[in-house]
Design a protein around this motif. Sequence first.
Motif, PDB file in Angstrom:
ATOM      1  N   PRO A  20       0.814  -1.225   0.000  1.00  0.00           N
ATOM      2  CA  PRO A  20       0.000   0.000   0.000  1.00  0.00           C
ATOM      3  C   PRO A  20       0.848   1.276   0.000  1.00  0.00           C
ATOM      4  N   PRO A  21       0.243   2.382  -0.472  1.00  0.00           N
ATOM      5  CA  PRO A  21       0.933   3.667  -0.396  1.00  0.00           C
ATOM      6  C   PRO A  21       1.128   4.044   1.072  1.00  0.00           C
ATOM      7  N   GLY A  22       2.177   4.761   1.356  1.00  0.00           N
ATOM      8  CA  GLY A  22       2.436   5.177   2.730  1.00  0.00           C
ATOM      9  C   GLY A  22       3.284   4.182   3.496  1.00  0.00           C
ATOM     10  N   LEU A  23       3.467   2.982   2.965  1.00  0.00           N
ATOM     11  CA  LEU A  23       4.337   2.000   3.602  1.00  0.00           C
ATOM     12  C   LEU A  23       5.779   2.432   3.346  1.00  0.00           C
ATOM     13  N   SER A  24       6.540   2.588   4.411  1.00  0.00           N
ATOM     14  CA  SER A  24       7.907   3.086   4.247  1.00  0.00           C
ATOM     15  C   SER A  24       8.766   2.067   3.508  1.00  0.00           C
ATOM     16  N   ARG A  25       9.841   2.551   2.959  1.00  0.00           N
ATOM     17  CA  ARG A  25      10.770   1.681   2.241  1.00  0.00           C
ATOM     18  C   ARG A  25      11.330   0.609   3.181  1.00  0.00           C
ATOM     19  N   ASP A  51       1.061   6.963  -6.849  1.00  0.00           N
ATOM     20  CA  ASP A  51       0.365   7.118  -5.569  1.00  0.00           C
ATOM     21  C   ASP A  51       1.172   6.565  -4.396  1.00  0.00           C
ATOM     22  N   GLY A  52       2.350   5.995  -4.669  1.00  0.00           N
ATOM     23  CA  GLY A  52       3.207   5.463  -3.616  1.00  0.00           C
ATOM     24  C   GLY A  52       3.062   3.973  -3.379  1.00  0.00           C
ATOM     25  N   SER A  53       2.096   3.343  -4.045  1.00  0.00           N
ATOM     26  CA  SER A  53       1.946   1.892  -3.890  1.00  0.00           C
ATOM     27  C   SER A  53       3.019   1.175  -4.713  1.00  0.00           C
TER      28      SER A  53
END
Length: 72
Positions: A20-25, A51-53
């Motif tokens: 998911p988006p927002g999950l840090s590297r 979107d970051g996903s």
Amino acid sequence: MKSQEAVVDEDWEYRRLQLPPGLSRRAAATQLSIHAEFAGWELSTVRLYADGSRRVWLRRKRQPAATGYLAS
């Protein structure tokens, strides 16, 4: 994290994960490390979307099918 059923070809088994988006590297790396260490998966492909996903394909060598009998 969403996981799809494995896709199997002649030599390899593939599994797609949607992170998911927002999950840090770092958190993504930890999730993938767990799959590698405990289930034998290795990283095949990663796609990062606007979107970051992330869409990740993991792969591992196919295990020989059990024959159902013991060789003597």
